[in-house]
Design a protein around this motif. Sequence first.
Motif, PDB file in Angstrom:
ATOM      1  N   ALA A 235      -1.542   8.782   0.392  1.00 56.28           N
ATOM      2  CA  ALA A 235      -0.970   7.800   1.311  1.00 56.28           C
ATOM      3  C   ALA A 235      -1.729   7.768   2.631  1.00 56.28           C
ATOM      4  CB  ALA A 235       0.504   8.108   1.553  1.00 56.28           C
TER       5      ALA A 235
ATOM      6  N   ASP B 189       0.844  -1.194   0.000  1.00 56.92           N
ATOM      7  CA  ASP B 189       0.000   0.000   0.000  1.00 56.92           C
ATOM      8  C   ASP B 189       0.880   1.245   0.000  1.00 56.92           C
ATOM      9  OD1 ASP B 189      -2.261  -1.571   0.145  1.00 56.92           O
ATOM     10  OD2 ASP B 189      -2.587  -1.253   2.295  1.00 56.92           O
ATOM     11  N   LEU B 190       0.409   2.284  -0.654  1.00 55.72           N
ATOM     12  CA  LEU B 190       1.114   3.557  -0.634  1.00 55.72           C
ATOM     13  C   LEU B 190       1.241   4.038   0.809  1.00 55.72           C
ATOM     14  CD1 LEU B 190       2.324   6.078  -1.996  1.00 55.72           C
ATOM     15  CD2 LEU B 190      -0.015   6.920  -2.313  1.00 55.72           C
ATOM     16  N   ASN B 191       2.432   4.500   1.152  1.00 57.84           N
ATOM     17  CA  ASN B 191       2.652   5.111   2.462  1.00 57.84           C
ATOM     18  C   ASN B 191       3.458   6.385   2.258  1.00 57.84           C
ATOM     19  OD1 ASN B 191       5.613   4.530   2.853  1.00 57.84           O
ATOM     20  ND2 ASN B 191       4.861   2.415   2.694  1.00 57.84           N
TER      21      ASN B 191
ATOM     22  N   SER C 108      -4.719   4.861   1.066  1.00 60.32           N
ATOM     23  CA  SER C 108      -3.617   3.906   0.904  1.00 60.32           C
ATOM     24  C   SER C 108      -4.076   2.517   0.492  1.00 60.32           C
ATOM     25  CB  SER C 108      -2.781   3.822   2.179  1.00 60.32           C
ATOM     26  OG  SER C 108      -3.562   3.330   3.258  1.00 60.32           O
TER      27      SER C 108
END
Length: 159
Positions: free
Chosen positions: A37, A5-7, A41
């Motif tokens: 994010a 997942d985007l962070n 996310s």
Amino acid sequence: MRVVDLNANLADDVRNLMSLGAPYVKCRTPSDYWLYAKLFSSTCPIAVVGDDTVVGAVIAMQGQVDRSEIYVQDVMVHPDRRRRGVAAALISAVREQAQRWGCRRIYLTSEPDNAPALHAWRSLGFINLVGDCVVNGVEVTKDFKGPGKDRAVFEMILR
């Protein structure tokens, strides 16, 4: 390749990747990717290799009016990694999250002249929705994203 997942730690790398997508992908501001994010996310999967080198990203979000929909805003795969299943893995991650939430569809829009993207959407199971006209063999909806912003609209119905 791993899908994560985007962070916030990857936000700058995702922005750098998106900057390679012009003219079809519009690179947004650093604060936009930071917000994605923080807020979206779970529908923004990122493909990484090695020590978290970003090679692909999807920016997508659940509808705020219709929570049964996921809108895919941007898909970008590094030019050196195309045609290796990166986009398929990322869209699969979005689909899995959408199904966990009970969503009924995923949709996206594309420029009518972006032939590689149009081929990708079809190969990934998206259907081109009937539009107002046909351009380059693709159904196009006039002014879909505002005056003069015609788009091919694609959807994937979830079971």
